[in-house]
Design a protein around this motif. Structure first.
Motif, short mmCIF file in Angstrom:
data_model
loop_
_atom_site.label_atom_id
_atom_site.label_comp_id
_atom_site.label_asym_id
_atom_site.label_seq_id
_atom_site.Cartn_x
_atom_site.Cartn_y
_atom_site.Cartn_z
N UNK A 163 -5.25 40.05 20.68
CA UNK A 163 -6.42 40.74 21.23
C UNK A 163 -7.71 40.38 20.52
N UNK A 164 -7.68 39.38 19.63
CA UNK A 164 -8.84 39.05 18.81
C UNK A 164 -10.08 38.70 19.62
N UNK A 165 -9.91 38.06 20.76
CA UNK A 165 -11.05 37.62 21.56
C UNK A 165 -11.66 38.72 22.42
N UNK A 166 -11.02 39.88 22.52
CA UNK A 166 -11.50 40.96 23.38
C UNK A 166 -12.55 41.77 22.61
N UNK A 167 -13.78 41.70 23.08
CA UNK A 167 -14.90 42.38 22.44
C UNK A 167 -14.95 43.85 22.86
N UNK A 168 -15.59 44.72 22.07
CA UNK A 168 -15.72 46.12 22.47
C UNK A 168 -16.37 46.24 23.85
N UNK A 169 -15.76 47.07 24.71
CA UNK A 169 -16.25 47.25 26.07
C UNK A 169 -15.58 46.32 27.07
N UNK A 170 -14.81 45.36 26.59
CA UNK A 170 -14.11 44.43 27.47
C UNK A 170 -12.64 44.80 27.60
N UNK A 171 -12.01 44.24 28.64
CA UNK A 171 -10.59 44.45 28.86
C UNK A 171 -9.98 43.13 29.35
N UNK A 172 -8.69 42.99 29.14
CA UNK A 172 -7.97 41.83 29.67
C UNK A 172 -6.79 42.33 30.48
N UNK A 173 -6.36 41.48 31.40
CA UNK A 173 -5.17 41.76 32.20
C UNK A 173 -4.05 40.85 31.71
N UNK A 174 -2.88 41.42 31.50
CA UNK A 174 -1.71 40.69 31.03
C UNK A 174 -0.59 40.97 32.03
N UNK A 175 0.28 40.02 32.23
CA UNK A 175 1.44 40.26 33.08
C UNK A 175 2.66 40.48 32.19
N UNK A 176 3.33 41.60 32.38
CA UNK A 176 4.52 41.95 31.60
C UNK A 176 5.55 42.53 32.56
N UNK A 177 6.74 41.94 32.59
CA UNK A 177 7.81 42.36 33.49
C UNK A 177 7.36 42.36 34.95
N UNK B 161 -0.91 55.38 39.95
CA UNK B 161 0.25 56.27 40.05
C UNK B 161 0.35 56.94 41.41
N UNK B 162 -0.55 56.60 42.34
CA UNK B 162 -0.45 57.15 43.69
C UNK B 162 0.55 56.35 44.53
N UNK B 163 0.19 55.10 44.83
CA UNK B 163 1.08 54.27 45.64
C UNK B 163 1.29 52.87 45.06
N UNK B 164 0.89 52.66 43.82
CA UNK B 164 1.20 51.40 43.15
C UNK B 164 0.20 50.27 43.32
N UNK B 165 -1.01 50.54 43.77
CA UNK B 165 -2.03 49.51 43.86
C UNK B 165 -2.52 49.15 42.46
N UNK B 166 -3.22 48.04 42.33
CA UNK B 166 -3.79 47.63 41.04
C UNK B 166 -5.25 48.07 41.02
N UNK B 167 -5.60 48.98 40.12
CA UNK B 167 -6.99 49.46 40.04
C UNK B 167 -7.94 48.37 39.54
N UNK B 168 -9.20 48.54 39.89
CA UNK B 168 -10.27 47.68 39.40
C UNK B 168 -10.84 48.28 38.13
N UNK B 169 -11.51 47.45 37.34
CA UNK B 169 -12.19 47.94 36.15
C UNK B 169 -11.85 47.15 34.90
N UNK B 170 -10.82 46.34 34.93
CA UNK B 170 -10.45 45.55 33.76
C UNK B 170 -11.19 44.22 33.74
N UNK B 171 -11.52 43.70 34.92
CA UNK B 171 -12.20 42.41 35.00
C UNK B 171 -13.71 42.55 34.89
N UNK B 172 -14.36 41.48 34.49
CA UNK B 172 -15.82 41.46 34.36
C UNK B 172 -16.46 41.71 35.71
#
Length: 189
Positions: free
Chosen positions: A64-78, A128-139
């Motif tokens: 997570x070293x490259x993630x600056x305060x206020x930023x987010x990243x998306x990772x794929x896990x399982x 947690x409603x119907x499994x969609x991917x929320x917005x807000x992590x990307x620039x």
């Protein structure tokens, strides 16, 4: 008139040795059936174990070293999206000011982060409603009215701690199991 003849069993009458022989046959038949059943059942049970490719995805290491305060990243896990967000002090303060009793799914920011790493919020990116991917992590993505995440499918809005604040979602975004190996390296899973 007494005779000293040995007793001869009548038809259907068993002797002690005959009873022992029949008991042995019953036990041997039962044991043979049990071994056969186990032999048939084992492959059926074993096929329910996760395959090697699934086990390989059981946990991932993320830097997570490259993630600056206020930023987010998306990772794929399982096969699921995971959001890792580096919260600013203002986002942490905003999350801590919300009265927990007013939340649909009451949790504090401290309950959703690790001690000593309260600036890192790691959640599954699945509404947690119907499994969609929320917005807000990307620039440049819409973060909703509460500065966290916005689900474009049905309008659920999450705050900076990824807690449900409005919309149909019943629960907060789920926090997966994770552990920090260093200040900026985390193992998810």
């Amino acid at each position: 008139m007494a005779t000293d003849q040995a007793h001869v069993p009548a038809a259907g009458e068993l002797t002690e040795s005959g009873e022992r022989r029949r008991d042995f046959i019953y036990i041997a038949t039962g044991a043979f059936a049990a071994v056969g059943a186990a032999t048939v059942a084992w492959p059926l049970i074993n096929q329910m174990n996760p395959s090697a490719d699934v086990l390989a995805l059981a946990s991932i290491d993320v830097d997570l070293a490259a993630v600056q305060p206020g930023q987010a990243i998306k990772i794929s896990w399982r096969g699921l999206p995971v959001f890792a967000r580096n919260l600013t002090q203002a986002e942490q303060d905003a999350a801590n000011k919300v009265p927990v009793a007013s939340l649909r799914d009451p949790q504090t920011l401290a309950e959703r982060t690790k001690e000593g790493h309260t600036n890192w919020l790691i959640t599954l990116g699945v509404c947690t409603h119907l499994g969609c991917v929320p917005l807000g992590a990307g620039e440049g993505e819409t973060k909703g009215d509460f500065g966290g995440y916005f689900c474009p499918c049905h309008g659920s809005q999450y705050d900076t701690a990824a807690r449900i604040r409005s919309g149909p979602a019943p629960k907060n975004l789920e926090v997966p199991q994770y552990a920090f190996k260093s200040p900026t390296s985390v193992t998810i899973g």
